[in-house]
Design a protein around this motif. Structure first.
Motif, mmCIF file in Angstrom:
data_model
loop_
_atom_site.group_PDB
_atom_site.id
_atom_site.type_symbol
_atom_site.label_atom_id
_atom_site.label_comp_id
_atom_site.label_asym_id
_atom_site.label_seq_id
_atom_site.Cartn_x
_atom_site.Cartn_y
_atom_site.Cartn_z
ATOM 1 N N LYS A 36 0.831 -1.199 0.000
ATOM 2 C CA LYS A 36 0.000 0.000 0.000
ATOM 3 C C LYS A 36 0.866 1.249 0.000
ATOM 4 C CE LYS A 36 -3.928 2.159 2.277
ATOM 5 N NZ LYS A 36 -4.906 2.080 3.360
ATOM 6 N N THR A 37 1.976 1.194 0.738
ATOM 7 C CA THR A 37 2.882 2.334 0.761
ATOM 8 C C THR A 37 3.407 2.640 -0.639
ATOM 9 O OG1 THR A 37 3.562 1.887 3.015
ATOM 10 C CG2 THR A 37 5.074 3.163 1.664
ATOM 11 N N LEU A 43 0.987 10.262 -2.632
ATOM 12 C CA LEU A 43 -0.102 11.044 -2.043
ATOM 13 C C LEU A 43 0.067 11.274 -0.544
ATOM 14 C CD1 LEU A 43 -3.180 9.388 -3.827
ATOM 15 C CD2 LEU A 43 -2.063 11.559 -4.393
ATOM 16 N N VAL A 44 0.976 10.546 0.085
ATOM 17 C CA VAL A 44 1.110 10.638 1.539
ATOM 18 C C VAL A 44 1.537 12.037 1.967
ATOM 19 C CG1 VAL A 44 2.427 9.823 3.534
ATOM 20 C CG2 VAL A 44 1.537 8.183 1.870
ATOM 21 N N PHE A 45 2.585 12.564 1.331
ATOM 22 C CA PHE A 45 3.055 13.884 1.747
ATOM 23 C C PHE A 45 2.011 14.976 1.523
ATOM 24 C CE2 PHE A 45 5.019 17.983 0.828
ATOM 25 C CZ PHE A 45 5.665 18.219 2.029
ATOM 26 N N ILE A 217 -3.047 7.059 3.890
ATOM 27 C CA ILE A 217 -1.961 6.743 4.829
ATOM 28 C C ILE A 217 -1.937 5.241 5.115
ATOM 29 C CG2 ILE A 217 -0.970 7.212 7.093
ATOM 30 C CD1 ILE A 217 -1.016 9.622 5.255
ATOM 31 N N PRO A 218 -0.806 4.574 4.960
ATOM 32 C CA PRO A 218 -0.722 3.148 5.275
ATOM 33 C C PRO A 218 -0.652 2.896 6.774
ATOM 34 C CG PRO A 218 1.414 3.952 4.616
ATOM 35 C CD PRO A 218 0.462 5.114 4.441
ATOM 36 N N GLU A 219 -0.965 1.688 7.151
ATOM 37 C CA GLU A 219 -0.821 1.309 8.553
ATOM 38 C C GLU A 219 0.657 1.304 8.940
ATOM 39 O OE1 GLU A 219 -3.160 0.890 10.585
ATOM 40 O OE2 GLU A 219 -4.975 0.406 9.451
ATOM 41 N N SER A 220 0.931 1.610 10.191
ATOM 42 C CA SER A 220 2.305 1.604 10.679
ATOM 43 C C SER A 220 2.882 0.196 10.610
ATOM 44 C CB SER A 220 2.363 2.099 12.127
ATOM 45 O OG SER A 220 1.803 3.374 12.235
#
Length: 498
Positions: A36-37, A43-45, A217-220
């Motif tokens: 997923k990351t 798009l995360v930033f 946002i992906p899971e940690s």
């Protein structure tokens, strides 16, 4: 939503990766989270940057409304002041707590909780004019202060190693951008519409950001586990309340009043007891041994001082621009005109976030921070000149904001090489906490200095009051410069989690 650990079903003939645990006790999960990351990395930033700007706006959005809030709510000036105090206080208390929980149970989960609390606070503000409910709602919005340290920790996990430092530097600059944008944003809406529309707007923004974060946002994939230090959280909360309440209310209660003196004494005692408890705890809320390292302590000291100096650039100058001219020092600008002048700070923060990362890459973090301190000193030296033309005020805002951007963007980069990945959110949480404390102390000092130089008969504030306030901020810049000598000349290698 957490990633299940031992019991994962085989899907499409491929089993989910099992968690592994490093020697330090950190749980790492690979497989779906990594996929997923990769898919949503670009798009995360943007999502985190919008969220960080949003939370910074929430901290300052009430500032231009304060003079009008007694008429809007029917409450007294002291009660209305808590619409700012409650946000700063809750933000200071919740930032290290949310940072630690993010390291323990998941960064995405705590990020969504922070966004949800901010959105709920905006919704309550949009629906009521009751001062009690508004204070509670503004406190909920203060939880958003945890967005920045959690976001930095997420970037460290998600992005390729070569992009992490620059992205974190730019994310850190959003605190200044949002602060500078928040005042004109609020002023424009309030001048042309009902003030409740301001919070309907922020509620919509908050809901949109929360939804985007949930999707993108992906899971940690790194968690420390262990037990949450509830005793440490309660002790730190109590100590911060006893410290920040008298700071924010000292000019109203009287700095030598029993309530203020007793609160300060209680704060000192509680911090000592809390420190002893943290050192004896196997899973402390804040690892004081790590925080005592020079490579961590110096960035924390800079955060405290620059938090003071940056807020002065906004708070003092906004009052100066709106103050009446003639007998006092001022420029007779409207709320919206004064807010527009603050846009110079936003432009500086956006432009020099990239410059800061390039200076750090080439010359090291020490040079970047000390250069930022020089810009801060230059900006406040110009600010302190009485009777200057308006364009020079705007220029001073811009120069001081350059200094803030250079320092703010470098502090989290320093922490990258100073703390392990499993403590990243907590360490950045403490750093943001100290920025907040610096801003809170600045608010109290500025209020006291300007009140002491207020002219009789409603003629405004004397020139000496603004000059002294600016010189205090310049003094903070000098200390930041001197403390820069304690910083490493080169970035330390980042700790590797096995």
């Amino acid at each position: 939503m957490s990633i299940s650990l031992p019991l994962r079903l085989h899907v499409a003939g491929r089993s989910a990766a099992a968690p592994t645990r490093s020697a330090s006790g950190t749980t790492k999960v690979s497989g779906p989270a990594e996929k997923k990351t990769r898919n949503l990395r670009h798009l995360v930033f943007p999502v985190l940057a919008v969220g960080a700007v949003f939370q910074a706006i929430m901290q300052t959005v009430m500032v231009p409304l304060l003079p009008s809030m007694p008429g809007f709510t029917g409450a007294g000036t002291t009660a209305v002041s808590w619409l700012v105090t409650s946000t700063l206080l809750v933000g200071a208390v919740m930032t290290p707590i949310f940072g630690r929980l993010a390291d323990m149970i998941g960064k995405k989960r705590m990020l969504l909780i922070a966004f949800s609390l901010m959105t709920l606070g905006s919704l309550i503000c949009a629906l009521t004019s009751d001062i009690g409910l508004l204070i509670v709602a503004r406190g909920l919005q203060g939880a958003g202060a945890a967005v920045l340290p959690i976001g930095m920790a997420i970037l460290r996990e998600v992005l390729p190693r070569e992009h992490v430092e620059r992205s974190i530097a730019m994310l850190s600059s959003t605190l200044g951008i949002g602060t500078a944008v928040g005042i004109p944003f609020a002023a424009a809406i309030v001048q042309f519409a009902d003030w409740h529309l301001l919070f309907w707007t922020t509620a919509a923004i908050g809901a949109g950001v929360a939804l985007a974060a949930w999707i993108v946002i992906p899971e940690s994939d790194t968690r420390t586990g262990g037990r949450f230090d509830a005793v440490g959280a309660a002790g730190l909360s109590a100590a911060l309340v006893c410290l920040l309440v008298p700071i924010t209310q000292g000019s109203t209660w009287g700095w030598t009043s029993p309530a203020v003196l007793l609160s300060f004494a209680a704060s000192v005692l509680l911090f000592v007891l809390w420190g002893v408890q943290q050192l004896r705890n196997r899973n402390p809320l804040v690892d004081l041994r790590v925080s005592a390292r020079r490579s961590v302590l110096a960035p924390h000291l800079s955060a405290l001082l620059v938090g003071f100096a940056f807020y002065g650039n906004t708070l003092i100058t906004t009052q100066l621009l709106q103050a009446p001219s003639g007998h006092g020092a001022g420029y007779d600008l409207t709320i919206l005109q004064a807010a527009a002048c603050q846009l110079a700070a936003s432009f500086a923060m956006m432009i020099f976030a990239i410059v800061a990362s390039r200076i750090t890459e080439r010359f090291g973090p020490k040079i970047t921070i000390m250069t930022g301190a020089v810009f801060l000193l230059a900006g406040y030296s110009v600010h302190a000149v009485p009777g200057k033309p308006l364009w020079l005020v705007v220029a001073a805002i811009f120069v001081a904001a350059i200094g803030t951007s250079l320092v703010y963007c470098t502090l989290p980069v320093l922490l990258l090489g100073a703390v392990p990945l499993s403590q990243n959110a907590a360490a950045n949480g403490v750093n943001v906490l100290l920025r907040t404390v610096g801003s809170t102390v600045c608010s109290a000092v500025v209020a006291s200095v300007l009140a002491a130089h207020t002219l009789g008969g409603g003629l405004g504030i004397g020139t000496a009051g603004f000059v002294i306030a600016y010189l205090v901020c310049a003094g903070c810049a000098v200390v930041v410069f001197v403390s820069g000598f304690a910083l490493p000349s080169k970035q330390a290698p980042r700790p590797v989690e096995n």
